[in-house]
Design a protein around this motif. Structure first.
Motif: not given
Length: 124
Positions: A22, A45, A95-97, A108, A111, A113-114
């Motif tokens: 990422c 998620r 997904y990275c966050a 979830v 965080y 930004s995704w």
């Protein structure tokens, strides 16, 4: 906020390995804790792993401990997820966050930004 782009997804047989990357934009990458989440079709998620800004602390969901390893290279603004002994149930979009102030690394909403996600498919 930072901009995040994931790489490295694909199709792998059960028992195999993949490394996700990422890449983050911005000059304050080391200020952000980073996390990996995944989402399978029809499911919520879920948390996979997280790492502190310095890389000194890592956190894993119980089902990933011993199989997945999160790491980061702050000089390259990149966080990685090494996945070994993959199972069909690991199939999901990953997904990275990024988050500046994480009280709970597995949540979830913590965080800021995704990334757009990368598909990981494990065949049996």
């Amino acid at each position: 906020q930072v901009q995040l782009v994931e790489f490295g997804g694909g199709l792998v047989q059960a028992g195999g390995s993949l490394r996700l990357s990422c890449a983050a934009s911005g000059r304050t990458f080391s200020s952000y804790a980073m996390g990996w989440f995944r989402q399978a079709p029809g499911k919520e998620r879920e948390f996979v792993a997280a790492i502190s800004g310095s890389g000194g602390n890592t956190y894993y969901a119980d089902s990933m401990k011993g199989r997945f390893t999160i790491s980061r290279d702050n000089a390259k603004n990149t966080v990685y997820l090494q996945m070994n002994s993959l199972k069909p149930e690991d199939t999901a979009v990953y997904y990275c966050a990024a988050g500046l102030f994480l009280a709970r690394v597995g949540i979830v909403e913590e965080y800021d930004s995704w990334g757009q996600g990368t598909q990981v498919t494990i065949s049996s």
